[in-house]
Design an enzyme around this catalytic site. Structure first.
Site, short mmCIF file in Angstrom:
data_model
loop_
_atom_site.label_atom_id
_atom_site.label_comp_id
_atom_site.label_asym_id
_atom_site.label_seq_id
_atom_site.Cartn_x
_atom_site.Cartn_y
_atom_site.Cartn_z
N VAL A 47 91.23 61.42 -15.98
CA VAL A 47 92.53 60.94 -15.52
C VAL A 47 92.95 61.81 -14.34
CG1 VAL A 47 93.29 59.98 -17.72
CG2 VAL A 47 93.73 62.39 -17.22
N SER A 48 93.78 61.25 -13.47
CA SER A 48 94.13 61.96 -12.24
C SER A 48 95.29 62.93 -12.41
CB SER A 48 94.47 60.95 -11.13
OG SER A 48 93.35 60.14 -10.85
#
Length: 202
Positions: free
Chosen positions: A8-9
């Site tokens: 995930v960013s």
């Protein structure tokens, strides 16, 4: 070994959705994840700066890497293709769920491998061409290329000898004599002493 990769960013995003998708997929395929790799990092970061980079180094022939979609591997198509090409060279299978993608030892994968290799070659050629064009422009503009005169000698001949030089100066050995002993020009030695603050005792 079967690896589940989740990325995930930002911290605001959750890994649970990706984990659920992978677990559900594995249940349908009657397989189990041996090792999970999770990280919170932008897909634009270089692979070597991510946990994925370390994982790619440890993967062996017939290992399986599963992720929810190809975009989890990277943000740019070239980065994704480079990763897939590396996996193919190592005999690693890559499966994605949303894309329904399978990288393995089949005709489709071999065609993709050719495309990956061609893409990488084109990219290298473009980089080389841009570099040559930039150097040619600098030369046309009258900018001198390469190392400054004398920098190579200092780095190769005097680097690592700071303590020796300082001790010699402390013992009142003249810089001219020291330059002869070190087989460098006086200006090279003088500049090196000045840059490294070695003349404390003179």
């Amino acid at each position: 070994m079967i690896y589940g990769y989740i990325r995930v960013s930002t911290d605001k995003q959750t890994v649970e959705n990706q984990r659920f998708e992978i677990n559900n997929f594995c249940k349908n395929e009657n397989i189990n994840i041996d090792i999970w790799i999770e990280e919170t990092i932008s897909g634009t970061k270089k692979v070597g700066e991510r946990k994925l980079g370390k994982l790619l180094k440890t993967l062996d022939n017939n290992d399986i890497l599963i992720c929810s979609e190809l975009s989890r591997l990277g943000r740019s198509m070239f980065m994704i293709m480079s990763i897939l090409n590396l996996c193919m060279d190592k005999g690693v299978k890559v499966w994605t769920i949303k894309d329904n993608y399978r990288l393995g030892d089949d005709l489709t994968s071999k065609v993709l491998a050719f495309a990956f290799g061609l893409s990488a070659e084109i990219e290298r050629d473009l980089i080389s061409r841009r570099t040559k064009e930039a150097l040619a422009k600098k030369k046309t503009d009258g900018i001198k290329l390469g190392r400054p005169i004398g920098s190579k000698s200092k780095n190769l001949k005097l680097s690592g000898k700071e303590k020796y030089i300082q001790n010699q100066l402390k013992n009142k050995v003249s810089k001219v004599h020291l330059a002869k002993k070190l087989k460098v020009s006086r200006s090279t030695l003088f500049n090196f002493i000045k840059e490294n603050n070695l003349d404390t005792f003179t």
